[in-house]
Write a protein that holds these residues in place. Structure first.
Motif, PDB file in Angstrom:
ATOM      1  N   PHE A   1      -7.158   4.727  -8.422  1.00 23.54           N
ATOM      2  CA  PHE A   1      -7.481   5.878  -7.407  1.00 23.54           C
ATOM      3  C   PHE A   1      -6.979   6.987  -8.427  1.00 23.54           C
ATOM      4  N   ALA A   2      -6.216   6.937  -9.012  1.00 20.92           N
ATOM      5  CA  ALA A   2      -5.781   8.186 -10.184  1.00 20.92           C
ATOM      6  C   ALA A   2      -6.928   8.526 -10.949  1.00 20.92           C
ATOM      7  N   ASP A   3      -7.517   7.476 -11.487  1.00 19.40           N
ATOM      8  CA  ASP A   3      -8.571   7.714 -12.500  1.00 19.40           C
ATOM      9  C   ASP A   3      -9.790   8.473 -11.890  1.00 19.40           C
ATOM     10  N   LEU A   4      -9.987   7.950 -10.408  1.00 17.13           N
ATOM     11  CA  LEU A   4     -10.946   8.874  -9.737  1.00 17.13           C
ATOM     12  C   LEU A   4     -10.799  10.209  -9.203  1.00 17.13           C
ATOM     13  N   GLY A   5      -9.289  10.518  -9.442  1.00 18.47           N
ATOM     14  CA  GLY A   5      -9.001  11.930  -9.151  1.00 18.47           C
ATOM     15  C   GLY A   5      -8.225  12.109  -7.725  1.00 18.47           C
ATOM     16  N   ALA A   6      -7.964  10.894  -7.382  1.00 19.80           N
ATOM     17  CA  ALA A   6      -6.924  11.012  -6.143  1.00 19.80           C
ATOM     18  C   ALA A   6      -5.742  11.808  -6.485  1.00 19.80           C
ATOM     19  N   ASP A   7      -5.399  12.356  -5.180  1.00 21.88           N
ATOM     20  CA  ASP A   7      -4.090  13.182  -5.459  1.00 21.88           C
ATOM     21  C   ASP A   7      -2.847  12.532  -4.745  1.00 21.88           C
ATOM     22  N   GLU A   8      -3.268  11.374  -4.087  1.00 20.36           N
ATOM     23  CA  GLU A   8      -2.133  10.585  -3.337  1.00 20.36           C
ATOM     24  C   GLU A   8      -2.728   9.618  -2.854  1.00 20.36           C
ATOM     25  N   VAL A   9      -1.980   8.274  -2.915  1.00 19.05           N
ATOM     26  CA  VAL A   9      -2.420   7.054  -2.448  1.00 19.05           C
ATOM     27  C   VAL A   9      -1.320   6.581  -1.179  1.00 19.05           C
ATOM     28  N   MET A  10      -1.861   6.139  -0.226  1.00 22.37           N
ATOM     29  CA  MET A  10      -0.894   5.802   0.911  1.00 22.37           C
ATOM     30  C   MET A  10      -1.049   4.200   0.920  1.00 22.37           C
ATOM     31  N   LEU A  11      -0.047   3.573   1.124  1.00 21.62           N
ATOM     32  CA  LEU A  11       0.168   2.086   0.836  1.00 21.62           C
ATOM     33  C   LEU A  11       0.422   1.483   2.105  1.00 21.62           C
ATOM     34  N   TYR A  12      -0.740   1.073   2.967  1.00 19.73           N
ATOM     35  CA  TYR A  12      -0.378   0.893   4.594  1.00 19.73           C
ATOM     36  C   TYR A  12       0.006  -0.547   4.528  1.00 19.73           C
ATOM     37  N   CYS A  13       1.091  -0.550   5.402  1.00 21.34           N
ATOM     38  CA  CYS A  13       1.616  -1.688   5.493  1.00 21.34           C
ATOM     39  C   CYS A  13       1.417  -2.425   7.096  1.00 21.34           C
ATOM     40  N   TYR A  14       1.030  -3.724   7.361  1.00 23.59           N
ATOM     41  CA  TYR A  14       0.771  -4.047   8.728  1.00 23.59           C
ATOM     42  C   TYR A  14       2.153  -5.201   8.995  1.00 23.59           C
ATOM     43  N   GLY A  15       2.801  -5.675   7.948  1.00 26.18           N
ATOM     44  CA  GLY A  15       3.687  -6.639   8.062  1.00 26.18           C
ATOM     45  C   GLY A  15       5.064  -5.764   8.580  1.00 26.18           C
ATOM     46  N   LEU A  16       5.885  -6.396   9.207  1.00 22.74           N
ATOM     47  CA  LEU A  16       6.832  -5.406   9.869  1.00 22.74           C
ATOM     48  C   LEU A  16       8.443  -5.429   9.223  1.00 22.74           C
ATOM     49  N   ASP A  17       8.200  -6.336   8.150  1.00 16.53           N
ATOM     50  CA  ASP A  17       9.467  -6.253   7.455  1.00 16.53           C
ATOM     51  C   ASP A  17       9.993  -4.885   6.720  1.00 16.53           C
ATOM     52  N   PRO A  18      10.993  -4.202   7.128  1.00 13.34           N
ATOM     53  CA  PRO A  18      11.314  -3.057   6.239  1.00 13.34           C
ATOM     54  C   PRO A  18      11.709  -2.949   4.873  1.00 13.34           C
ATOM     55  N   ASN A  19      12.215  -4.260   4.561  1.00 11.02           N
ATOM     56  CA  ASN A  19      12.424  -4.121   3.051  1.00 11.02           C
ATOM     57  C   ASN A  19      11.329  -4.263   2.165  1.00 11.02           C
ATOM     58  N   GLN A  20      10.133  -4.154   2.692  1.00 16.53           N
ATOM     59  CA  GLN A  20       8.851  -3.826   1.901  1.00 16.53           C
ATOM     60  C   GLN A  20       9.133  -2.535   1.229  1.00 16.53           C
ATOM     61  N   VAL A  21       9.875  -1.553   1.851  1.00 17.12           N
ATOM     62  CA  VAL A  21       9.847  -0.355   1.411  1.00 17.12           C
ATOM     63  C   VAL A  21      10.650  -0.287   0.043  1.00 17.12           C
ATOM     64  N   ASP A  22      11.602  -1.150  -0.075  1.00 16.52           N
ATOM     65  CA  ASP A  22      12.358  -1.140  -1.259  1.00 16.52           C
ATOM     66  C   ASP A  22      11.546  -2.027  -2.187  1.00 16.52           C
ATOM     67  N   ARG A  23      10.946  -2.927  -1.952  1.00 12.19           N
ATOM     68  CA  ARG A  23       9.949  -3.742  -2.900  1.00 12.19           C
ATOM     69  C   ARG A  23       8.724  -2.649  -3.457  1.00 12.19           C
ATOM     70  N   LEU A  24       8.302  -2.134  -2.558  1.00 16.55           N
ATOM     71  CA  LEU A  24       7.254  -1.178  -2.988  1.00 16.55           C
ATOM     72  C   LEU A  24       7.904  -0.080  -3.887  1.00 16.55           C
ATOM     73  N   ALA A  25       9.121   0.262  -3.845  1.00 17.08           N
ATOM     74  CA  ALA A  25       9.569   1.409  -4.668  1.00 17.08           C
ATOM     75  C   ALA A  25       9.879   0.860  -5.999  1.00 17.08           C
ATOM     76  N   ASP A  26      10.110  -0.470  -6.137  1.00 16.74           N
ATOM     77  CA  ASP A  26      10.249  -1.048  -7.223  1.00 16.74           C
ATOM     78  C   ASP A  26       8.806  -1.477  -8.141  1.00 16.74           C
ATOM     79  N   VAL A  27       7.797  -1.615  -7.088  1.00 23.07           N
ATOM     80  CA  VAL A  27       6.514  -1.481  -7.800  1.00 23.07           C
ATOM     81  C   VAL A  27       6.148  -0.022  -8.500  1.00 23.07           C
ATOM     82  N   LEU A  28       6.605   0.692  -7.846  1.00 21.80           N
ATOM     83  CA  LEU A  28       6.319   1.916  -8.406  1.00 21.80           C
ATOM     84  C   LEU A  28       7.032   2.311  -9.962  1.00 21.80           C
TER      85      LEU A  28
END
Length: 282
Positions: free
Chosen positions: A255-282
């Protein structure tokens, strides 16, 4: 990419404060929340107002709010209030919606929802700029934090929806895979130039993700399947769920290569620990 946001799950509103506060403390730029009426989801403007009050810097974004289902003057007032009280952190993502039942319970004719949205935007832009509602009525305050109103992004796929970005909006919300989002981006930019708009439209992409142990992925897949059953092709939507750090990083890079300014990572699973895991991905 500098700007990466989190789309919040809708299955349990009581967990959203935890999600929001962890995201606000992390590297994320925006909190997004979808809108439906005949569904077991929190009302987005109410929920985001609470989350804005519990956070200090992160943007709050409707993704997307079904504006034609709402009274125009009241929506303008609600959005301006949230924008002002959050210090200008509201991003108003708008769309027309595709569910028959959402329109049925509000008495809105689904066949004219696009025209209604255009009419709503004319009124809201006028109100946000301090003008009257019309026919000697108004103005309706409060004034939004951002002159002329909060940032408005439009979602959609058809040319009339993409042109709406140039006519009324500040940017585009693209719920499309990287493989075909580029064509949508190009169309939006072309309309932007044809309408004589300065600068460039803000482009926000969206991908569905679940990160964590198998029970988290299973939860996300089940919730996605239930949500998209109305499309008749929920399996296809679930198949697009990204579940590994590599897949998520690759999508952000694409998406960055296509010129997007932001990417939203949409979560359907309820576990809030995904916030920390996604932060590690970045």
């Amino acid at each position: 990419m500098k700007n990466v946001g989190i789309g919040l799950p809708i299955g349990d509103p009581t967990t959203l404060l935890t999600w929001a506060q962890r995201a606000d403390a992390g590297p994320f730029s925006t909190l997004g929340l979808l809108d439906r009426l005949v569904y077991d989801n929190p009302e987005p403007l109410v929920a985001l107002a609470i989350l804005a009050g519990a956070t200090s810097r992160i943007r709050v974004q409707t993704e997307v709010l079904l504006a034609p289902l709402r009274d125009t003057a009241l929506l303008a007032k609600q959005a301006a209030t949230l924008d002002q009280m959050s210090g200008g952190r509201l991003v108003l993502g708008l769309g027309i919606g595709g569910r028959d039942d959402d329109h049925q319970v509000t008495g809105i004719d689904k066949r004219t929802r696009g025209r209604r949205l255009d009419e709503q935007m004319a009124v809201m832009r006028r109100l946000w700029s301090g003008g009257p509602y019309g026919d000697g009525v108004g103005p309706i305050g409060p004034a939004p934090a951002r002159p002329g109103g909060p940032e408005v992004l439009f979602g959609g796929f058809k040319p009339v929806a993409l042109e709406r970005v140039a006519r009324w909006g500040d940017g585009f919300l693209a719920a499309a895979a990287p493989s075909w989002a580029g064509g949508l981006f190009d169309t939006v930019r072309t309309f932007w130039k044809e309408h004589g708009r300065d600068g460039e439209p803000r482009i926000v992409a969206q991908v569905n993700v679940a990160i964590g142990p198998q029970d988290v992925i299973d939860d996300a897949q089940a919730n996605m399947h239930a949500y998209y059953t109305f499309t008749g092709t929920p399996d296809r939507m679930v198949a697009g769920l990204l579940t590994t750090p590599t897949e998520i990083r690759d999508a952000i890079a694409h998406f960055a290569d296509l010129g997007a300014d932001e990417v939203m990572l949409y979560c359907y699973g309820l576990d809030p620990n995904q916030v920390d895991r996604l932060a590690d991905v970045l």
